[in-house]
Enzyme design. Structure first.
Site, short mmCIF file in Angstrom:
data_model
loop_
_atom_site.label_atom_id
_atom_site.label_comp_id
_atom_site.label_asym_id
_atom_site.label_seq_id
_atom_site.Cartn_x
_atom_site.Cartn_y
_atom_site.Cartn_z
N ASP A 177 0.88 -1.16 0.00
CA ASP A 177 0.00 0.00 0.00
C ASP A 177 0.92 1.22 0.00
O ASP A 177 2.12 1.10 0.28
CB ASP A 177 -0.86 -0.05 1.28
CG ASP A 177 -1.55 1.26 1.55
OD1 ASP A 177 -2.23 1.75 0.64
OD2 ASP A 177 -1.38 1.80 2.66
N ASP B 75 -0.03 5.25 0.85
CA ASP B 75 -0.20 6.28 1.87
C ASP B 75 -0.33 5.67 3.25
O ASP B 75 -1.22 4.86 3.50
CB ASP B 75 -1.42 7.15 1.54
CG ASP B 75 -1.20 7.91 0.25
OD1 ASP B 75 -0.30 8.75 0.22
OD2 ASP B 75 -1.92 7.64 -0.74
N LEU C 258 -2.96 7.61 -9.67
CA LEU C 258 -1.66 7.17 -10.19
C LEU C 258 -0.63 8.31 -10.18
O LEU C 258 0.52 8.11 -9.78
CB LEU C 258 -1.84 6.63 -11.62
CG LEU C 258 -0.58 6.12 -12.30
CD1 LEU C 258 0.01 4.94 -11.56
CD2 LEU C 258 -0.87 5.73 -13.75
C1 XBP Z 1 -4.74 6.53 0.40
C2 XBP Z 1 -5.99 7.20 0.18
C3 XBP Z 1 -6.04 8.28 -0.81
C4 XBP Z 1 -5.35 9.56 -0.43
C5 XBP Z 1 -5.78 10.63 -1.39
O1 XBP Z 1 -4.68 5.40 -0.40
O2 XBP Z 1 -7.00 6.88 0.76
O3 XBP Z 1 -7.37 8.54 -1.00
O4 XBP Z 1 -5.73 9.97 0.87
O5 XBP Z 1 -5.30 10.35 -2.64
P1 XBP Z 1 -3.73 4.12 -0.07
P2 XBP Z 1 -5.95 10.94 -3.98
O6 XBP Z 1 -3.55 4.02 1.43
O7 XBP Z 1 -4.54 2.98 -0.64
O8 XBP Z 1 -2.45 4.34 -0.81
O9 XBP Z 1 -6.38 12.35 -3.70
O10 XBP Z 1 -4.83 10.85 -4.99
O11 XBP Z 1 -7.13 10.07 -4.32
#
Ligand code: XBP
Length: 256
Positions: A9, A11, A126
């Site tokens: 994953d 974030d 992406l």
């Molecule tokens: C993390 C998320 C994302 C980010 C925002 O995803 O939930 O929504 O907070 O990103 P993961 P975007 O933990 O699955 O990597 O604004 O680019 O959608």
């Protein structure tokens, strides 16, 4: 070795981007559009239940500003706002690159050098995933990722299993040959529903969540000199997360 790939994953798992980067960028975009909305640290924690930036804004409007209206269709408005947010997010990463979490770089290098593939399964868009990998990992590590499954490549975001199923399909591997690394309950549900054993490294916002389905729950991946803390599960005597532990987890007969 049975282990053929580790699927990360992004974030919260690779780097702690949510509070100090995504959240800040959302607020900058709101301000730029003349909106009086502000997502403080606590509110953002609640909003993180919804994966995906566009989906998160949509949920926020329906929950906190149900009578909000614009002169364009709501999805267009949200799309525009999210584009702006993404620009701010990437700008932020360029100005103050967010450090990788402990053990991430080492594990990617270890996997690459032993022929174990590395891949990404993220809810974020992406372009934003690429920006983080470029600014935090840099070259050549970024190129080690054989597959990047992200954002709108699937219709249903985490906790649906779709993004993990897409990553597996692109890797041309089966779930029992791979291990997922996640930081949230929604991510764990997505990975486990796709059939993957999953390691959790808890993050700022996920500490109190339920990880009963996780194979191993840690405070971080650790390093040789900085041992991890085991929150749940069996670390087979290892003190930091490495490929030998990953192999033991996927070959263990325990379901989780
Ligand atoms: C993390 C998320 C994302 C980010 C925002 O995803 O939930 O929504 O907070 O990103 P993961 P975007 O933990 O699955 O990597 O604004 O680019 O959608």
């Amino acid at each position: 070795m049975k282990l053929k790939a580790i699927i990360f994953d992004v974030d919260g798992t690779i780097a702690q981007t949510e509070r100090d980067a995504h959240r800040v960028a959302f607020n900058q975009a709101f301000e730029q559009k003349g909106l009086s909305w502000y997502w403080d640290v606590d509110l953002y924690g609640e909003l993180l239940e919804v994966g995906g930036g566009k989906e998160r804004i949509k949920y926020y409007i329906s929950r906190y500003h149900p009578s909000f209206s614009t002169d364009q269709p709501l999805d267009h408005f949200i799309g525009d706002l999210h584009l702006q947010k993404s620009k701010y997010y990437r700008q932020l990463l360029l100005n103050q690159s967010i450090p990788l979490r402990l053990g991430i770089k080492r594990l990617i290098q270890e996997a690459y050098s032993q022929g174990v593939k590395v891949a990404i399964a993220s809810t974020a868009s992406l372009a934003n995933v690429n920006a983080l990998l470029e600014t935090s990992l840099g070259h050549p590590l970024k190129e080690y990722f054989e597959v990047i499954a992200a954002g709108d490549m699937v219709e249903k975001k985490k906790p649906a299993p779709d993004i993990y199923l897409l990553a597996l399909a692109k890797l041309q591997l089966t779930a029992d040959e791979c291990l997922a690394i996640e930081d949230t309950n929604q991510g764990l549900t997505a990975a486990v529903t796709a059939g993957l054993k999953t390691v959790i490294t808890v993050s700022q916002y996920s500490e109190k969540q339920n990880f009963a389905q996780g194979s191993l729950v840690l405070n971080h991946l650790g390093e040789k000199e900085i041992p991890f803390k085991v929150i749940q599960g069996n670390s087979y005597g290892e003190t930091y997360f490495n490929l030998s532990l990953a192999e033991k987890l996927i070959t263990s007969t325990r379901i989780r």
